[in-house]
Structure formats: structure tokens, C-alpha cells
Design an enzyme around this catalytic site. Structure first.
Site, short mmCIF file in Angstrom:
data_model
loop_
_atom_site.label_atom_id
_atom_site.label_comp_id
_atom_site.label_asym_id
_atom_site.label_seq_id
_atom_site.Cartn_x
_atom_site.Cartn_y
_atom_site.Cartn_z
N ASP A 1 29.20 -4.69 30.35
CA ASP A 1 29.49 -3.37 30.79
C ASP A 1 28.75 -3.07 32.09
OD1 ASP A 1 30.90 -1.49 29.03
OD2 ASP A 1 29.35 -1.23 27.52
N GLU B 1 38.53 4.22 22.50
CA GLU B 1 37.32 4.42 21.57
C GLU B 1 37.60 5.89 20.92
OE1 GLU B 1 33.35 3.94 22.76
OE2 GLU B 1 32.61 4.85 20.81
O1 KIV Z 1 28.91 -0.50 24.64
C1 KIV Z 1 29.54 -0.82 23.65
O2 KIV Z 1 29.10 -1.49 22.74
C2 KIV Z 1 31.08 -0.49 23.66
C3 KIV Z 1 31.83 -0.56 22.55
C4 KIV Z 1 31.29 0.64 21.65
C5 KIV Z 1 33.08 -0.57 22.83
O3 KIV Z 1 31.25 -0.12 24.83
#
Ligand code: KIV
Length: 265
Positions: A84, A182
Site C-alpha cells: 500500500d 471495498e
Molecule cells: O490496507 C488494507 O488492508 C487494505 C484492504 C482492506 C483491502 O487496503
């Protein structure tokens, strides 16, 4: 044991074979996750809540993400790994390129995930034109929690649903190679999955997406405030972490998770 790549996932979408995804943040869980045959691991900024104990994902830093991605990559052998891009690490295209570069070069990630639609299209194009594979993220955007005013289903109204569909097309055109949806209504998720060529992974988005993702700590029931309604506690049934992970992969592949009880109307 062949490695999972974006080509593997594209073939799975074409063959209607479901893709199993889960979050991981460390080496110990990653070994068990890979043992269970998980296709994709997401080093999610959810680590801010489940590992660091913050109330949201906002405090997570790029250093945190690099550290946890490297923990996962040190032992990962087969799964594709997505990291991320945390809050305030992708405000401009140049800043995003710098963040993605760190996640891939220092962390070892195969792909980066970025939250948001129309405002991110230039950035996504900037990254993908420079060999950075990107996964989009639409619907409930945890990094926008203070704008949204709470963790709730997105895309219920006609205009909102149209905007999410348009954003999904836009991300694909900008070069995104995967999409996470989501907490959107299942019919909208089904429409987007059908419309896009790229694999679409759902969380709280019904059973019709090309695959499912869950936050590891949620599906193991390791949460203080209880698990969200779209999650199943696989550990309660299986009795061991390895058993829970294998049951999750099996349930996703068989199309029996999520069931109706995990799906928003
Ligand atoms: O940060 C995370 O775990 C996510 C998931 C909820 C898809 O983005």
C-alpha cells in the site's frame, strides 16, 4: 512451484478461477499464508490499526510500509506481493514515484496499491508509464475516513455508483493492472468486474468479483471490537492458523466465501 505474477492473475480471470488474497505484515504469518496456497499477499496500511493500534490508517508512514513489506518479502517464495501507498505519500506524481520506488526497491514489492479514483488518474499514469505496476482501490477508502465520516458502504445511490464505475474504467485506462473494491453493493461490484479486463478483488463487495481479500487479523478474529459483518472468523472453525488460512483459500476458490450473510444488500 511457479510464482504468481500478473499474467497468472489475468489467466485466472479469463478462466473464471477465483483469486485468494490476504493481508500480511511479517515473516511468520507470511510463511503460513504461502503454505496455504494464497495467490496474492497485500501488505496493507491496515497495519496501522491491527499491528500498531492506531484508530485509522492515517498515521502509517512510508518507512513503516517499507519495513513491513521487506519482512514479508524476505520469506515469500510464491505469492505476488502488493504494498500500500500510505496516506500523504502520493500527493503529487513525483512524490508517488518516490514512494513506489522505495516500496519496490527497498521493500521488494511487485506492485503498489493506491486509494482513489479521478484525482489519482494522472499519478497512476505517471507510475505505470515508468514500469511501476499499480493496483487501484475504489469504494470505501480508509485514507479518506474523515471526509467520508465513517466506515460505511459506498456506491448505493445512482450517481455514486456511476462515479465508481467511471473511476474503475479510468484507472484501467491509466494503466492500473488490478483493482480492489471495498464495501460496495454486490450488483455494482459484479458490473465493474464484468466490465473491466483487469482482475477485480472484492472486500465486502459480494461474491461476483474475480477474487477476495480480507485483513488477516479480522479473519482470525484477533480484533478488539469484533469483526466486520462481511468477514468470517475462519480460526474459530479451523482451530489453527494454518487450518484457517487453508479454509479461507478453499472457500474463496470454491466461491462459497463470501456467503449471503457476508454481503451488503
Ligand atoms: O490496507 C488494507 O488492508 C487494505 C484492504 C482492506 C483491502 O487496503
Amino acid at each position: 512451484m511457479s510464482k504468481v505474477t500478473i499474467s497468472t492473475l489475468n489467466r485466472m480471470k479469463a478462466a473464471d478461477e477465483k483469486i485468494a488474497v490476504i493481508t500480511s505484515y511479517d515473516a511468520g504469518f507470511t510463511r503460513q499464508i504461502e503454505q496455504a496456497g494464497m495467490d496474492v499477499i497485500l501488505v496493507g496500511d491496515s497495519l496501522g490499526m491491527v499491528v500498531q493500534g492506531h484508530e485509522s490508517t492515517l498515521p502509517v508512514t512510508v518507512d513503516d510500509m517499507v519495513y513491513h513489506t521487506a519482512n514479508v518479502m524476505r520469506v515469500s517464495q510464491r505469492s505476488m506481493v502488493i504494498a500500500d501507498m500510505p496516506f500523504m505519500s502520493h500527493g503529487t506524481s513525483e512524490q508517488a514515484l518516490n514512494t513506489a520506488g522505495r516500496l519496490m526497491k527497498e521493500g521488494g514489492a511487485h506492485m503498489v496499491k493506491i486509494e482513489g479514483g479521478a484525482p489519482q488518474l494522472d499519478t497512476v499514469h505517471h507510475l505505470t508509464a515508468r514500469a511501476v505496476p499499480v493496483c487501484g482501490h475504489l469504494g470505501l477508502l480508509p485514507q479518506s475516513i474523515h471526509q467520508l465520516g465513517g466506515y460505511r458502504v459506498q456506491g448505493r445511490g445512482e450517481h455514486e455508483a456511476e462515479r465508481i464505475l467511471k473511476d474503475a474504467y479510468g484507472l484501467q485506462s491509466a494503466g492500473a493492472q488490478m483493482l480492489v473494491l471495498e464495501c460496495v453493493p454486490p450488483l455494482l461490484a459484479a458490473e465493474i468486474t464484468e466490465a473491466l479486463d483487469i482482475p477485480v478483488i472484492g472486500i465486502g463487495a459480494g461474491a461476483a468479483t474475480d477474487g477476495q481479500v480480507l485483513v488477516l487479523y479480522d479473519m482470525l478474529g484477533i480484533t478488539v471490537d469484533g469483526i466486520p459483518s462481511f468477514v468470517h472468523d475462519f480460526l474459530a472453525d479451523a482451530g489453527s492458523v494454518q487450518g484457517a488460512l487453508s479454509a479461507y483459500v478453499k472457500a474463496v476458490k470454491a466461491g462459497v466465501f463470501p456467503g449471503k450473510e457476508h454481503t451488503f444488500a
